[in-house]
Design a protein around this motif. Structure first.
Motif, mmCIF file in Angstrom:
data_model
loop_
_atom_site.group_PDB
_atom_site.id
_atom_site.type_symbol
_atom_site.label_atom_id
_atom_site.label_comp_id
_atom_site.label_asym_id
_atom_site.label_seq_id
_atom_site.Cartn_x
_atom_site.Cartn_y
_atom_site.Cartn_z
ATOM 1 N N ALA A 41 124.497 -67.524 15.591
ATOM 2 C CA ALA A 41 124.998 -68.903 15.234
ATOM 3 C C ALA A 41 123.639 -69.667 14.375
ATOM 4 O O ALA A 41 123.847 -70.188 13.357
ATOM 5 N N ARG A 42 122.439 -69.335 14.935
ATOM 6 C CA ARG A 42 121.175 -69.705 14.094
ATOM 7 C C ARG A 42 121.058 -69.300 12.813
ATOM 8 O O ARG A 42 120.585 -69.784 11.843
ATOM 9 N N ARG A 44 123.105 -67.861 10.805
ATOM 10 C CA ARG A 44 124.009 -68.464 9.790
ATOM 11 C C ARG A 44 123.360 -69.539 8.736
ATOM 12 O O ARG A 44 123.885 -69.496 7.643
#
Length: 240
Positions: A41-42, A44
């Motif tokens: 998630a980070r 991205r």
């Protein structure tokens, strides 16, 4: 990683099947999945046209270098973990994913470590090694942004400390659910002692690689983002 044998336990960062009991295996698979999901998630937010190809190159480099073992003691050898290296070059979030990809490919195609214990191996080598290594870089940020020599020195320490931290992760997992007939004190002494030696090699490889990239393309070094030394390093040796 270190390869060697004491009693019936292979003291290696790539854990073999049966080294941990089932509940411990399940717990650390869950930790690995959650940790990698957060990293994805980070990551991205950080991947773009410049950093995505760099991540691919770093993954391929770590995979290739991990295939090369160097002797540390009679009957024992080690190889690069790569956590600190990827953290410096592409950051901890992307870097952890790079190392995890390498570990999955090694386990599936080369039987390097067991599949049941792959989650624990990912926690140690992809998460602990990478984030501890990056923590060292952050702590020494003043040194890394002062000169290329400072960056190289910090990269060496990051490789050394990250490797020992990953070995301690192994020891914690073994203390929680070790299933081999070797006492915890023996495992602790072997893992920390041998990986302190491996950490020196890890630090040297990390420092040499980071120094080479910083000399040519400092703008590609994640640890130098937003720092004035990036411009200074890029123009070193040029004439106006």
């Amino acid at each position: 990683m270190v390869a060697g044998r004491t009693s019936d336990v292979v003291v290696a960062m790539h854990m073999s099947d049966g080294l941990l009991d089932a509940p411990t295996v399940a717990v650390f698979w869950a930790v690995a999945v959650v940790g990698l999901a957060i990293c994805a998630a980070r990551a991205r937010r950080e991947l773009d046209e410049r950093t995505a190809p760099m991540a691919g190159l770093v993954t391929a480099f770590v995979f290739a270098v991990q295939m090369i073992n160097f002797p540390i003691l009679p009957g024992a050898s080690g190889h690069l973990l790569g956590g600190a290296l990827v953290a410096v070059l592409v950051g901890p979030w992307v870097g952890a994913l790079c190392v995890a990809v390498v570990l999955v490919v090694q386990a599936l195609l080369f039987a390097d470590g067991g599949l049941t214990t792959l989650g624990a191996s990912i926690v140690n080598m992809a998460l602990i090694s990478t984030f501890v290594g990056y923590g060292v870089i952050v702590a020494l940020r003043g040194l890394t942004r002062r000169s290329r020599g400072g960056l190289v020195a910090a990269a060496f320490l990051a490789g050394l400390v990250g490797t020992v931290a990953a070995a301690l992760g192994f020891v914690v997992e073994y203390a929680i659910g070790g299933a081999a007939p070797v006492d915890l004190g023996t495992v602790l002494g072997l893992m920390v002692g041998l990986h302190a030696l491996i950490g020196i090699g890890e630090g040297l490889i990390t420092a040499a690689t980071v120094g080479a990239v910083a000399a040519i393309r400092p703008d590609l070094v994640y640890a130098l983002r937003g720092s004035a030394p990036v411009l200074e390093l890029r123009t070193t040796g040029s004439t106006s």
